[in-house]
Design a protein around this motif. Sequence first.
Motif, PDB file in Angstrom:
ATOM      1  N   THR A  49       1.408   3.997   9.749  1.00 34.21           N
ATOM      2  CA  THR A  49       1.470   4.976   8.672  1.00 34.21           C
ATOM      3  C   THR A  49       2.362   6.131   9.098  1.00 34.21           C
ATOM      4  O   THR A  49       2.652   6.310  10.293  1.00 34.21           O
ATOM      5  N   HIS A  50       2.831   6.912   8.125  1.00 34.01           N
ATOM      6  CA  HIS A  50       3.652   8.094   8.379  1.00 34.01           C
ATOM      7  C   HIS A  50       2.839   9.331   8.035  1.00 34.01           C
ATOM      8  O   HIS A  50       2.168   9.370   6.999  1.00 34.01           O
ATOM      9  N   VAL A  51       2.905  10.345   8.882  1.00 30.28           N
ATOM     10  CA  VAL A  51       2.197  11.605   8.651  1.00 30.28           C
ATOM     11  C   VAL A  51       3.165  12.770   8.874  1.00 30.28           C
ATOM     12  O   VAL A  51       3.934  12.767   9.843  1.00 30.28           O
ATOM     13  N   LYS A  52       3.105  13.764   7.990  1.00 32.06           N
ATOM     14  CA  LYS A  52       3.933  14.963   8.137  1.00 32.06           C
ATOM     15  C   LYS A  52       3.138  16.055   8.845  1.00 32.06           C
ATOM     16  O   LYS A  52       1.967  16.283   8.545  1.00 32.06           O
ATOM     17  N   ILE A  53       3.799  16.721   9.797  1.00 28.90           N
ATOM     18  CA  ILE A  53       3.222  17.899  10.429  1.00 28.90           C
ATOM     19  C   ILE A  53       4.184  19.060  10.228  1.00 28.90           C
ATOM     20  O   ILE A  53       5.368  18.866   9.936  1.00 28.90           O
ATOM     21  N   HIS A  68       0.834  -1.201   0.000  1.00 29.86           N
ATOM     22  CA  HIS A  68       0.000   0.000   0.000  1.00 29.86           C
ATOM     23  C   HIS A  68       0.871   1.255   0.000  1.00 29.86           C
ATOM     24  O   HIS A  68       1.988   1.252   0.524  1.00 29.86           O
ATOM     25  N   ASP A  69       0.361   2.315  -0.592  1.00 30.23           N
ATOM     26  CA  ASP A  69       1.128   3.552  -0.688  1.00 30.23           C
ATOM     27  C   ASP A  69       1.277   4.251   0.657  1.00 30.23           C
ATOM     28  O   ASP A  69       2.261   4.973   0.868  1.00 30.23           O
ATOM     29  N   SER A  70       0.333   4.070   1.570  1.00 31.88           N
ATOM     30  CA  SER A  70       0.335   4.847   2.813  1.00 31.88           C
ATOM     31  C   SER A  70       0.403   4.007   4.082  1.00 31.88           C
ATOM     32  O   SER A  70       0.947   4.453   5.086  1.00 31.88           O
ATOM     33  N   GLU A 104       6.779  -2.211   4.499  1.00 38.96           N
ATOM     34  CA  GLU A 104       7.584  -1.202   3.824  1.00 38.96           C
ATOM     35  C   GLU A 104       7.053   0.157   4.246  1.00 38.96           C
ATOM     36  O   GLU A 104       5.879   0.451   4.094  1.00 38.96           O
ATOM     37  N   CYS A 105       7.933   1.014   4.774  1.00 38.89           N
ATOM     38  CA  CYS A 105       7.503   2.322   5.258  1.00 38.89           C
ATOM     39  C   CYS A 105       7.248   3.250   4.080  1.00 38.89           C
ATOM     40  O   CYS A 105       8.041   3.325   3.156  1.00 38.89           O
ATOM     41  N   HIS A 147      -8.525   7.308   6.385  1.00 38.80           N
ATOM     42  CA  HIS A 147      -8.359   5.876   6.649  1.00 38.80           C
ATOM     43  C   HIS A 147      -8.722   5.043   5.411  1.00 38.80           C
ATOM     44  O   HIS A 147      -9.181   5.560   4.393  1.00 38.80           O
ATOM     45  N   LEU A 148      -8.540   3.734   5.517  1.00 36.15           N
ATOM     46  CA  LEU A 148      -8.771   2.817   4.405  1.00 36.15           C
ATOM     47  C   LEU A 148     -10.236   2.713   4.006  1.00 36.15           C
ATOM     48  O   LEU A 148     -10.546   2.257   2.911  1.00 36.15           O
ATOM     49  N   ASP A 149     -11.128   3.121   4.900  1.00 36.90           N
ATOM     50  CA  ASP A 149     -12.550   3.112   4.569  1.00 36.90           C
ATOM     51  C   ASP A 149     -13.060   4.494   4.189  1.00 36.90           C
ATOM     52  O   ASP A 149     -14.265   4.705   4.066  1.00 36.90           O
ATOM     53  N   GLY A 150     -12.140   5.455   4.003  1.00 37.20           N
ATOM     54  CA  GLY A 150     -12.515   6.799   3.584  1.00 37.20           C
ATOM     55  C   GLY A 150     -12.816   7.757   4.721  1.00 37.20           C
ATOM     56  O   GLY A 150     -13.054   8.947   4.481  1.00 37.20           O
TER      57      GLY A 150
END
Length: 434
Positions: free
Chosen positions: A269-273, A257-259, A430-431, A289-292
């Motif tokens: 998951t990785h998030v930028k702040i 998955h990409d995220s 995979e990150c 999320h994966l369900d929108g």
Amino acid sequence: MSVETELYDLLGVPPSASEGEIRKAYMRKAKEHHPDKNPNNPDAHEKFQEMAAAYEILNDPQSREAYDTHGMDGLKRNGGAPGFDPSDLFAQFFSQGMFFDPAGAGPGRRGRGPEVIPHDVTLEDLYNGKTVHLNLEREAVCGQCQGSGAKGNAKPKKCATCEGKGFTIVHSQIAPSRIGTSRVMCQSCSGSGSKLKEKDRCKKCKGEKTVTEKKRHEIIIEKGMSSGQRIVLPGAGDEEPGVTPGDVVFTLKAAPHDSFERSGNDLLTHVKITLSEALFGFSRILLTHLDGRGIEVSSPPGKIIKPEDSIVLRGEGMPIYKRRQEKGDLYVILSIEMPDEQWLKTIDHKALESLLPPKRNNPEPLPETVVEVDYEESDIVDVRSRSFPASDNFFDQFVPQFGGDEEEDWEDEDEYEEYGHGMGMGQEPECRQQ
């Protein structure tokens, strides 16, 4: 140690091989080189006979000891090995369709093995569940002749080649003064022992007893299933008269998955702040999320977030298979997005610098020698790949951030259960950036 190794070489095993290893090697080689599997290879029959003879000798403790001690000469002195019919193992080679009764009672039948089909899925499919409709093509027993292959009341005649036995006897020389004998499926009647005249063949299946059909099936990917898990359609495989049809087994294969990445029932998951959010906090939709769903998170007041800090969102991981109301956890690694040069040009440098913590001074005491070098940007990922090739334990040196205890490894569940009786297997994480 055997004085000769030719027979071992034929089966591809060392002289130290156990009886079980020799048996497995013979079954594997015989399946590969059997004349029925190699109709266009004139040497297949001879090769098969050589391997049958090698197994005959090495499978018997007395003849093997004589061969190991004195080679082929020892076998002549020992009177040879007991009689052996390679068709004793023929049933084990071809678990689908025809096999031969070692006692000579004629052909028999056994069930077909499963047909395994990889099925690509996304992480969204495994999170949300999905129903897939598809058409499968298979061989089905002819409905017009009920699998007899004959038209009307026509009856097949006994095969003249094998005299109704379904097999023929072949002889070959396997050593000086030694002749090997074995049964081989009759090519003329394909082992059935009987044949139909052309005019008596069923018009629908042309005497083949089966026809190709398409059938619509439904497979249900349940929430929380894993990559490698199986969904079984019982009896959906090819049919053959007198043979129990095999199952069709779909093996789920999840694409990276990409995220998000998955570890058992947990997600990461990785998030930028921004730098401002790192210093003064945030209260916003942090990710989709994966369900929108948008996932809104507020950081505690006064909390300064450092690069690569991680947080856990309880109950926002993967649905737990067969326990739909429960979910794992979602781990979020926060990286800080620094301002760019364009922003820096728009503010008062001195005013900003006065607000920030002071710059560091040189260490005290100063080193005896100080050398000034140039500042040059580099790609540390490229340097690491050249200098530190990855190995199985490369990441053991780092303190784990994902999964709680430091003793827990970052890996998928090792379960493997079928749908109904599925199986679940792990996948490499995979990150990726959100």
